[in-house]
Design an enzyme around this catalytic site. Structure first.
Site, PDB file in Angstrom:
ATOM      1  N   GLY A  68     -20.724 -10.230  -7.459  1.00  0.00           N
ATOM      2  CA  GLY A  68     -20.047 -11.073  -6.217  1.00  0.00           C
ATOM      3  C   GLY A  68     -20.045 -10.151  -4.972  1.00  0.00           C
ATOM      4  N   ASP A  69     -20.447  -8.944  -4.946  1.00  0.00           N
ATOM      5  CA  ASP A  69     -20.906  -8.117  -3.583  1.00  0.00           C
ATOM      6  C   ASP A  69     -21.712  -8.246  -3.382  1.00  0.00           C
ATOM      7  OD1 ASP A  69     -17.391  -7.033  -3.811  1.00  0.00           O
ATOM      8  OD2 ASP A  69     -18.105  -6.327  -5.678  1.00  0.00           O
ATOM      9  N   CYS A  70     -22.847  -8.419  -4.049  1.00  0.00           N
ATOM     10  CA  CYS A  70     -23.880  -7.993  -4.031  1.00  0.00           C
ATOM     11  C   CYS A  70     -24.583  -9.464  -3.380  1.00  0.00           C
ATOM     12  CB  CYS A  70     -24.965  -7.837  -5.860  1.00  0.00           C
ATOM     13  SG  CYS A  70     -27.071  -8.361  -5.179  1.00  0.00           S
TER      14      CYS A  70
END
Length: 472
Positions: free
Chosen positions: A262-264
């Site tokens: 999700g951060d990516c």
């Protein structure tokens, strides 16, 4: 992470949000404890890295761009560890933290999480003049809200920033809603259900339902667009009062640890918007980047320094069709024959397909070695290739007869073949084996070189000539 390269000097990407210290204790579990029905993990290694907004900032900085991380840190050991682990490309601007930095510890067995332990936490203080100056200089802003209070403390300056520059908001159920005017909000499926007031996680799972939730949230949050991420199914991009959502599927099946994906996704989307891209482009590239992140091994595949520092990592040589090294080891382990074939494959035609199908029949797996864009240009001249390497690799990987695709930059694949050491090397066209420089390399390890003809009447040059003649 691919962008259109339209950066503005002196205008950084600003990441605002909650940093965590992530700890992984990894090992194998082959037995149960005698005093309770729980697995015993034989620890093989431990890793620490900045998590939350720290991971998002590190991922955004992988292509060497300037990234400013605005977050709350204290004087506790976890805060000091994060400060030391952030990469040099990430400039830190701090809010005061009353308390300790949250620490998230996972115990993994055979790469799969068994349990997570969370500890610590504090209250961020108000932003100072340095924080406001950073937001005034931002090219774009990514808010990585992990519900620890940083985004809430920054709400007013973030609302002002959203009126000037693209803001990507990665929300959390424990956090506050995004500020109005956000260019893109990126809840995952579970979060979108939560924000829509659905407590039943077994509700409607159709793409129509997910796009409807995205449109509802876009209206409620006054956001330009909402991308609901669906894990291995991709993402749905929706807008308020719009019945025409965009569905972006994942190019390959995923089987790995999704932690950090999700951060990516959010970091990639923010980079694309910072470089002038549209939300549709941002979601497409973000979906691709997140799936590649998982396929490459996710956080576990990153060395400790790389995970913390987010330094640029070369794109994996193998396409989503499979990892070449692992494929070769598997086929050889079962006594099979490894076949490699090569070419530019610029405009894939029926002759190419027949050639590759025939090459696959000569062994138990087929690895295609494809010339990079620079290599094609040197061999074919200006104007070539017609299709960039990423597109050629994806098309080849989609063929049922192809098990993996690897690109090479040299004029010939000799160096790559020496690394792969296939049992059979197959070349298409009207060559003779003795004219191929690769044949000498194959003889070094007892490999065999074959030449298979292309289907008569089919060539890239002829296709290009006919297309040019047909153009108005």
């Amino acid at each position: 992470m691919r962008t259109n390269g339209n950066r503005s000097a002196g205008q950084p990407l600003v990441v605002v949000g909650d940093v965590l210290l992530d700890e992984d204790v990894a090992g194998e579990a082959t037995r149960l404890a005698p005093d309770a029905p729980v697995p015993v993990v034989e620890v093989a290694g431990e890793r620490s890295r900045p998590g939350g907004a720290g991971l998002a900032a590190a991922l955004a900085a992988r292509d060497g761009r300037e990234v400013v991380l605005v977050t709350a840190l204290g004087t506790d050991p976890a805060s000091e560890t994060v400060r030391a682990m952030l990469p040099p490309e990430v400039r830190l601007v701090e809010l005061p933290l009353d308390g300790t930095l949250p620490v998230k510890s996972r115990v993994l067995a055979d790469g799969r999480p068994l349990v997570r332990v969370d500890r610590g936490g504090g209250v961020p203080g108000p932003p100072g003049p340095a924080v406001r100056r950073v937001l005034d200089e931002a090219r774009a802003v990514l808010v990585a809200d992990y519900g620890q209070g940083t985004a809430a403390a920054m709400r007013q300056p973030l609302a002002e920033a959203a009126r000037r520059v693209p803001v990507v908001w990665d929300p959390h159920p424990r956090g506050r809603p995004p500020v109005g005017g956000a260019r893109l909000v990126t809840p995952n499926e579970r979060e979108a259900r939560w924000f829509c007031g659905e407590r039943d996680r077994e509700g409607d799972d159709s793409l129509r339902a997910h796009s409807r939730r995205g449109a509802l949230l876009a209206e409620r949050w006054e956001a330009l667009s909402v991308a609901v991420t669906l894990g291995c199914r991709g993402a749905v991009l929706a807008r308020a009062h719009c019945d025409d959502p965009l569905y972006v599927p994942v190019a390959a099946s995923l089987d790995g640890d999704p932690c950090g994906a999700g951060d990516c996704f959010a970091a990639t989307a923010a980079v694309v918007l910072a470089d002038g891209g549209l939300p549709t482009e941002a979601v497409g590239l973000a979906t691709e980047a997140a799936s590649e992140f998982i396929a490459a091994g996710g956080l576990a595949a990153l060395a400790a320094g790389d995970a913390a520092g987010g330094r640029a990592r070369p794109a994996p040589a193998a396409s989503p069709a499979g990892d070449a090294a692992a494929l070769i080891a598997s086929v050889r382990g079962s006594g099979g024959t490894v076949v490699a074939a090569g070419g530019c494959f610029d405009l894939l035609h029926a002759g190419h397909v027949q050639f590759l199908q025939n090459a696959r029949r000569t062994g138990d797996c087929l690895i295609v070695c494809v010339n990079s864009d620079a290599s094609v240009r040197r061999l074919k001249g200006p104007g070539r290739p017609f299709n960039p390497a990423a597109d050629r690799i994806r098309v080849l990987a989609g063929l049922g007869c192809v098990d993996a695709v690897v690109a090479f930059d040299e004029d010939t694949p000799e160096a790559l073949l020496r690394r792969l050491r296939p049992d059979v090397w197959v070349k298409g066209g009207d060559y003779s084996v003795r004219d191929l420089p690769e044949a000498a390399a194959l003889r070094e390890w007892g490999g065999q070189t074959l030449v298979l003809p292309y289907l008569d009447g089919h060539s890239t040059t002829e296709l290009a000539r006919r297309a040019a003649c047909a153009a108005p």
